[in-house]
Design an enzyme around this catalytic site. Structure first.
Site, PDB file in Angstrom:
ATOM      1  N   GLU A  12       0.840  -1.203   0.000  1.00 10.34           N
ATOM      2  CA  GLU A  12       0.000   0.000   0.000  1.00 10.34           C
ATOM      3  C   GLU A  12       0.877   1.256   0.000  1.00 10.34           C
ATOM      4  O   GLU A  12       0.892   2.043   0.956  1.00 10.34           O
ATOM      5  CB  GLU A  12      -0.959  -0.086   1.199  1.00 10.34           C
ATOM      6  CG  GLU A  12      -1.861  -1.330   1.042  1.00 10.34           C
ATOM      7  CD  GLU A  12      -2.624  -1.751   2.306  1.00 10.34           C
ATOM      8  OE1 GLU A  12      -2.596  -1.030   3.310  1.00 10.34           O
ATOM      9  OE2 GLU A  12      -3.250  -2.841   2.252  1.00 10.34           O
TER      10      GLU A  12
ATOM     11  N   GLU B 237      -8.521   3.832   4.942  1.00 12.49           N
ATOM     12  CA  GLU B 237      -8.178   3.207   3.675  1.00 12.49           C
ATOM     13  C   GLU B 237      -8.137   4.365   2.676  1.00 12.49           C
ATOM     14  O   GLU B 237      -9.162   4.981   2.392  1.00 12.49           O
ATOM     15  CB  GLU B 237      -9.242   2.184   3.243  1.00 12.49           C
ATOM     16  CG  GLU B 237      -9.327   0.946   4.119  1.00 12.49           C
ATOM     17  CD  GLU B 237      -8.309  -0.130   3.718  1.00 12.49           C
ATOM     18  OE1 GLU B 237      -7.578   0.077   2.721  1.00 12.49           O
ATOM     19  OE2 GLU B 237      -8.252  -1.167   4.410  1.00 12.49           O
TER      20      GLU B 237
END
Lengths: 419, 198
Positions: free
Chosen positions: A182, A380
């Site tokens: 990520e 997120e």
């Protein structure tokens, strides 16, 4: 082609210490066979030391030739006398070489300070660790670097501490990169670190926060995984620990915490991306944070940052039971995402983990919440799947900027609601 | 609707012209109902769009795109689109888009109310043949399944000619057992998608 020739010239210049000052590259247009002939004659005049990059071939094909300074006048007069057209492609070969050399080395060179550091690109582990040291060196009164442990493969795990004094002040914890693929999160972490040093003393609301509370920022929470995304597999998520009895590597660090550990919402298969590990805190990357949090004892907000899907989440993930402080967490989440959207219109949804995303057990913020850290949140970040983990670097800074607004909202609320 | 056995998702979305022209109206509006039954994949989809392009214009545009693709430089040595930094070379963009089109069929075949897929990356091009009448594209993608977070490599072989339904064959690696299937788009259940309205 030209690039290759320039490069070999450069190499020659560097190695053979040749000098191309005043040399020009001419592009000659040969209109007919006769002209082709004439230019070929030039080729035979060795004393001119002409270097044909693209030799005379047929009418219509351009002829490119590097002409040393001493021969320039003679060649130009020759061409003009015979009515052969030409243009100057490169005015001064040496200055072009100098420029290119600069660029080449600048590209590889490290930033000399956090002001010249490129926040709009993705970096390696070494570069990020280098950045941390620079930041500490530039702001020794505000920033310090702590090592909270070592990874499975022996890498140091660092946390930046931002503090204006006091003794064990109530603190805010932010981590990025717990899942190594990520990448926008680690990149945002770097940006947050710089932002903190810029805003303290400049932004009144933020200054008020840092005057009373400390901030801990762990930028690369999974260094082994991160190194692996650079060297072998860009989409690696887990740690790199070896599991006895399996050929598969790694544990999901966001299923390894002691909150509903091993329950539904994690996998017992070592080959799975959500493998919880043999027992809670088996991963040193997780245990280091657990030990830190417990020994600090005064952390009031804990924010763990992931990507992607544009969500702001609060506990729980391992159970449908609502968190005791659900109403307040929900309300604060709403303010935070509103602040986030105010910058570029990026829409975030919010809610408890189990409702907004999926059932997940052994997760970070479920554990921190159960430890009594009320303001436990997971982000997120961008995007919603178009690029997913491979978010274009051009989106790093906008993502970090908008996320910062949400973080400030949470930090501000934490400051104003001590418990 | 019995929520244990059936699940309906209502969607509204906009479409954009693939190669927008100056001054042209950009957005079309669509609504869709996606109907999952018994937790099985291959949901039924009903789509209605307003301001949809006229069929003959669509076909024309498809054909132009097809011709453009036929002229592209052979991408055989290409790996990883986007690259690690999320970058796609503009000249390779149409290849990524075509890969996405094939992947979307594969993803539809696998999607259930619990399993959601994204195309993470075009990881390699095995074959790009444009000399015959159709574009013959053999490639691998990495699909990202959201609830399990798994990355699934799939080998996809698609054959595209603008006047015919898209042909897709694929083989995905699975942690349990590899799946294998093939399909031809353009049947009554699944709407054929013109690339220009993608």
């Amino acid at each position: 082609m030209q690039g290759l020739l320039i490069f070999s010239l450069l190499l020659g210049a560097v190695l053979g210490k040749e000098d191309f000052v005043g040399h020009q590259v001419l592009r000659i247009s040969v209109a007919d066979e006769a002209q082709v002939q004439k230019v070929t004659e030039l080729e035979d005049l060795e004393h001119l030391q002409l270097d044909f990059w693209r030799g005379p071939a047929q009418p219509g094909s351009p002829v490119d030739v590097r002409v040393p300074f001493p021969s320039l006048q003679a060649v130009k007069v020759f061409l003009e006398t015979h009515g052969i057209e030409y243009t100057i492609m490169i005015e001064d070969v040496q200055s072009l070489l100098d420029e290119e050399e600069e660029q080449m080395f600048a590209f590889q060179a490290r930033a000399a300070s956090t002001d010249t550091f490129n926040y709009a690109t993705y970096h390696t582990l070494d570069e990020i660790y280098g950045f941390m040291d620079m930041l500490v060196a530039e702001h020794p009164q505000l920033v310090s670097k702590l090592q909270i442990g070592k990874t499975y493969e022996g890498r140091p795990i660092y946390v930046l501490k931002f503090s204006t004094g006091g003794n064990n002040r109530p603190a805010i914890w932010i981590d990025t990169g717990i899942h190594s693929r990520e990448w926008v999160t680690q990149a945002s972490g770097i940006w947050f670190a710089k932002k903190i040093t810029q805003d303290y003393g400049q932004n009144p609301a933020f200054t008020a926060i840092l005057d009373k509370m400390d901030i801990f920022l762990e930028i690369v929470t999974n260094p082994d995984g991160f190194a692996f995304t650079h060297s072998k597999n860009r989409l690696w998520r887990k740690t790199r620990s070896i599991t006895a009895g399996s050929s598969c590597v790694g544990v999901d660090p966001n299923r390894n915490w002691d909150a509903g550990f091993g329950k539904a919402g994690a996998s017992s298969n070592p080959c799975s991306e959500t493998y919880h590990g043999k027992f809670a805190n088996s991963e040193t990357e997780v245990k280091s944070i657990v030990d830190f949090v417990k020994s600090h004892g005064n952390i009031k907000a804990f924010i763990s940052i992931h990507s992607y899907s544009q969500l702001l989440l609060y506990p729980y993930g391992y159970t449908t039971d609502p968190a005791k402080d659900q109403a307040e967490l929900d309300e604060l989440a709403k303010s935070a995402v509103t602040a986030l959207a105010s910058l570029y219109g990026t829409k975030f949804k919010y809610g408890s983990i189990i409702k907004a995303i999926y059932r997940a057990s052994g997760g970070t913020i479920d554990w921190t919440y159960n430890q009594g850290i009320k303001y436990s949140y997971t982000f997120e970040l961008r995007d919603t799947g178009r690029y997913g983990f491979l978010l274009p670097a051009s989106q790093i800074v906008p993502t970090a900027q908008e996320t910062w607004l949400a973080l400030q909202t949470i930090m501000d609320h934490t400051l104003k609601h001590p418990y | 609707i019995n929520s244990k056995k059936e699940c309906q998702v209502d969607l509204e979305f906009t479409t954009e012209h693939y190669n927008p022209e100056e001054g042209e109206e950009r957005l079309g509006k669509c609504s869709a109902q996606v109907f999952f039954k018994n937790e099985k994949p291959r949901p039924t989809i009903n789509v209605t769009c307003m301001r949809f392009m006229e069929k003959s214009k669509r076909q024309q545009e498809d054909y132009l795109l097809y011709k453009h693709m036929k002229q592209l430089k052979d991408p055989l040595d290409v790996i990883s689109i986007p690259d690690s930094h999320g970058h796609i070379d503009p000249s390779l963009r149409p290849i990524w888009d075509l890969a996405f089109l094939g992947s979307s069929y594969v993803m539809w075949e696998k999607t259930t109310q619990f399993l959601h897929y994204y195309m993470a990356q075009l990881s390699s091009v095995k074959q790009w043949k444009t000399d015959e009448d159709a574009i013959d594209f053999d490639y691998t993608v990495l699909l990202h399944e959201f609830s399990t977070q798994e990355i699934i490599p799939c080998r996809i072989h698609l054959v595209w000619h603008p006047s015919k339904p898209l042909k897709v064959k694929y083989h995905c690696q699975g942690p349990q057992a590899p799946e294998e299937a093939s399909g031809i788009e353009g049947s009554a259940a699944a709407p054929t998608m013109g690339l220009t309205n993608y």
